[in-house]
Design a protein around this motif. Structure first.
Motif, mmCIF file in Angstrom:
data_model
loop_
_atom_site.group_PDB
_atom_site.id
_atom_site.type_symbol
_atom_site.label_atom_id
_atom_site.label_comp_id
_atom_site.label_asym_id
_atom_site.label_seq_id
_atom_site.Cartn_x
_atom_site.Cartn_y
_atom_site.Cartn_z
ATOM 1 N N SER A 12 0.860 -1.394 0.026
ATOM 2 C CA SER A 12 0.014 -0.014 -0.179
ATOM 3 C C SER A 12 0.890 1.372 -0.043
ATOM 4 O O SER A 12 1.883 1.300 0.947
ATOM 5 C CB SER A 12 -1.078 -0.039 1.227
ATOM 6 O OG SER A 12 -1.737 -0.903 1.306
ATOM 7 N N ALA A 13 0.600 2.278 -1.188
ATOM 8 C CA ALA A 13 1.464 3.321 -0.910
ATOM 9 C C ALA A 13 0.683 4.415 -0.338
ATOM 10 O O ALA A 13 -0.435 4.511 -0.790
ATOM 11 C CB ALA A 13 1.724 3.684 -2.465
ATOM 12 N N ILE A 14 1.409 5.074 0.523
ATOM 13 C CA ILE A 14 0.417 6.164 1.273
ATOM 14 C C ILE A 14 1.025 7.362 1.121
ATOM 15 O O ILE A 14 2.184 7.773 1.377
ATOM 16 C CB ILE A 14 0.351 5.834 2.798
ATOM 17 C CG1 ILE A 14 -0.377 4.276 2.933
ATOM 18 C CG2 ILE A 14 -0.351 6.759 3.724
ATOM 19 C CD1 ILE A 14 -0.094 3.689 4.337
ATOM 20 N N VAL A 15 0.256 8.574 0.679
ATOM 21 C CA VAL A 15 0.809 9.813 0.412
ATOM 22 C C VAL A 15 -0.084 10.810 1.187
ATOM 23 O O VAL A 15 -1.253 11.026 0.877
ATOM 24 C CB VAL A 15 0.755 10.207 -1.024
ATOM 25 C CG1 VAL A 15 1.125 11.500 -1.448
ATOM 26 C CG2 VAL A 15 1.271 9.004 -2.065
ATOM 27 N N PRO A 16 0.638 11.452 2.057
ATOM 28 C CA PRO A 16 0.001 12.506 2.763
ATOM 29 C C PRO A 16 0.013 13.923 1.905
ATOM 30 O O PRO A 16 0.918 13.969 1.262
ATOM 31 C CB PRO A 16 0.597 12.653 4.261
ATOM 32 C CG PRO A 16 1.965 12.306 3.912
ATOM 33 C CD PRO A 16 1.883 11.227 2.732
ATOM 34 N N THR A 86 -4.746 -1.786 3.173
ATOM 35 C CA THR A 86 -4.938 -3.108 3.380
ATOM 36 C C THR A 86 -3.642 -3.845 3.097
ATOM 37 O O THR A 86 -3.722 -5.163 3.147
ATOM 38 C CB THR A 86 -5.915 -3.656 2.280
ATOM 39 O OG1 THR A 86 -5.381 -3.423 0.961
ATOM 40 C CG2 THR A 86 -7.495 -2.943 2.437
ATOM 41 N N GLY A 87 -2.591 -3.291 2.796
ATOM 42 C CA GLY A 87 -1.222 -3.976 2.318
ATOM 43 C C GLY A 87 -0.477 -4.594 3.576
ATOM 44 O O GLY A 87 -0.575 -4.021 4.652
ATOM 45 N N ALA A 88 0.289 -5.505 3.391
ATOM 46 C CA ALA A 88 0.993 -6.166 4.406
ATOM 47 C C ALA A 88 2.488 -5.097 4.482
ATOM 48 O O ALA A 88 3.074 -5.058 5.504
ATOM 49 C CB ALA A 88 1.605 -7.514 4.064
ATOM 50 N N ILE A 89 2.621 -4.684 3.478
ATOM 51 C CA ILE A 89 3.661 -3.429 3.429
ATOM 52 C C ILE A 89 3.218 -2.217 3.208
ATOM 53 O O ILE A 89 2.284 -2.155 2.345
ATOM 54 C CB ILE A 89 4.764 -3.866 2.318
ATOM 55 C CG1 ILE A 89 5.554 -5.393 2.692
ATOM 56 C CG2 ILE A 89 6.105 -2.920 2.157
ATOM 57 C CD1 ILE A 89 6.203 -5.973 1.608
ATOM 58 N N LEU A 90 3.638 -1.059 4.054
ATOM 59 C CA LEU A 90 3.125 0.047 3.902
ATOM 60 C C LEU A 90 4.158 0.989 3.319
ATOM 61 O O LEU A 90 5.632 1.050 3.970
ATOM 62 C CB LEU A 90 2.707 0.902 5.196
ATOM 63 C CG LEU A 90 1.665 0.066 5.897
ATOM 64 C CD1 LEU A 90 1.157 0.643 7.313
ATOM 65 C CD2 LEU A 90 0.392 -0.173 5.071
ATOM 66 N N TRP A 91 4.245 1.796 2.218
ATOM 67 C CA TRP A 91 5.118 2.494 1.736
ATOM 68 C C TRP A 91 4.904 3.837 1.549
ATOM 69 O O TRP A 91 3.638 4.285 1.130
ATOM 70 C CB TRP A 91 5.315 1.734 0.100
ATOM 71 C CG TRP A 91 6.124 2.426 -0.715
ATOM 72 C CD1 TRP A 91 7.488 3.156 -0.187
ATOM 73 C CD2 TRP A 91 6.414 2.710 -1.984
ATOM 74 N NE1 TRP A 91 8.219 3.689 -1.254
ATOM 75 C CE2 TRP A 91 7.725 3.187 -2.593
ATOM 76 C CE3 TRP A 91 5.752 2.015 -3.091
ATOM 77 C CZ2 TRP A 91 7.959 3.327 -3.998
ATOM 78 C CZ3 TRP A 91 5.886 2.318 -4.369
ATOM 79 C CH2 TRP A 91 7.150 2.951 -4.761
ATOM 80 N N PHE A 92 5.550 4.556 2.364
ATOM 81 C CA PHE A 92 5.388 6.048 2.609
ATOM 82 C C PHE A 92 6.339 6.957 1.630
ATOM 83 O O PHE A 92 7.407 6.554 1.365
ATOM 84 C CB PHE A 92 5.609 6.464 4.027
ATOM 85 C CG PHE A 92 4.658 5.851 4.873
ATOM 86 C CD1 PHE A 92 3.438 6.137 5.158
ATOM 87 C CD2 PHE A 92 5.294 4.523 5.805
ATOM 88 C CE1 PHE A 92 2.648 5.473 6.005
ATOM 89 C CE2 PHE A 92 4.399 3.986 6.667
ATOM 90 C CZ PHE A 92 3.090 4.425 6.825
#
Length: 92
Positions: A12-16, A86-92
């Motif tokens: 999961s790529a997370i972009v604030p 929902t991903g097992a890996i969080l990519w910030f």
């Protein structure tokens, strides 16, 4: 871990974002390509109280848009995104 006998982990790529519509359009284009190729599973943009078109730009690029609920700052917005990922890996 991926490779023989191992299933790839979901990413999961997370972009604030806070009032970053111009930079967001440039940032999301490559993430959308990664998602289209199946290299990442989702792109989550956390709108941290923007007053510009950041949320609309993110939605136009196919990202899941989540509100932080107000100005929480980059770290707080990332935590909101991590909470819905929902991903097992969080990519910030």
């Amino acid at each position: 871990m991926s490779g023989p006998g191992h299933a790839p982990s979901a990413i999961s790529a997370i972009v604030p974002v806070y009032n970053g519509e111009d930079a967001l359009a440039l940032s999301l284009a490559p993430l959308a390509r990664l998602r289209a190729r199946g290299e990442i599973d989702e792109v989550i943009v956390v709108d941290d109280g923007s007053t510009d078109a950041s949320a609309r730009v993110a939605a136009a690029h196919g990202a899941t848009v989540v509100s932080s609920g107000g100005r929480r700052g980059p770290g707080g917005a990332r935590n909101v995104g991590a909470g819905v990922a929902t991903g097992a890996i969080l990519w910030f």
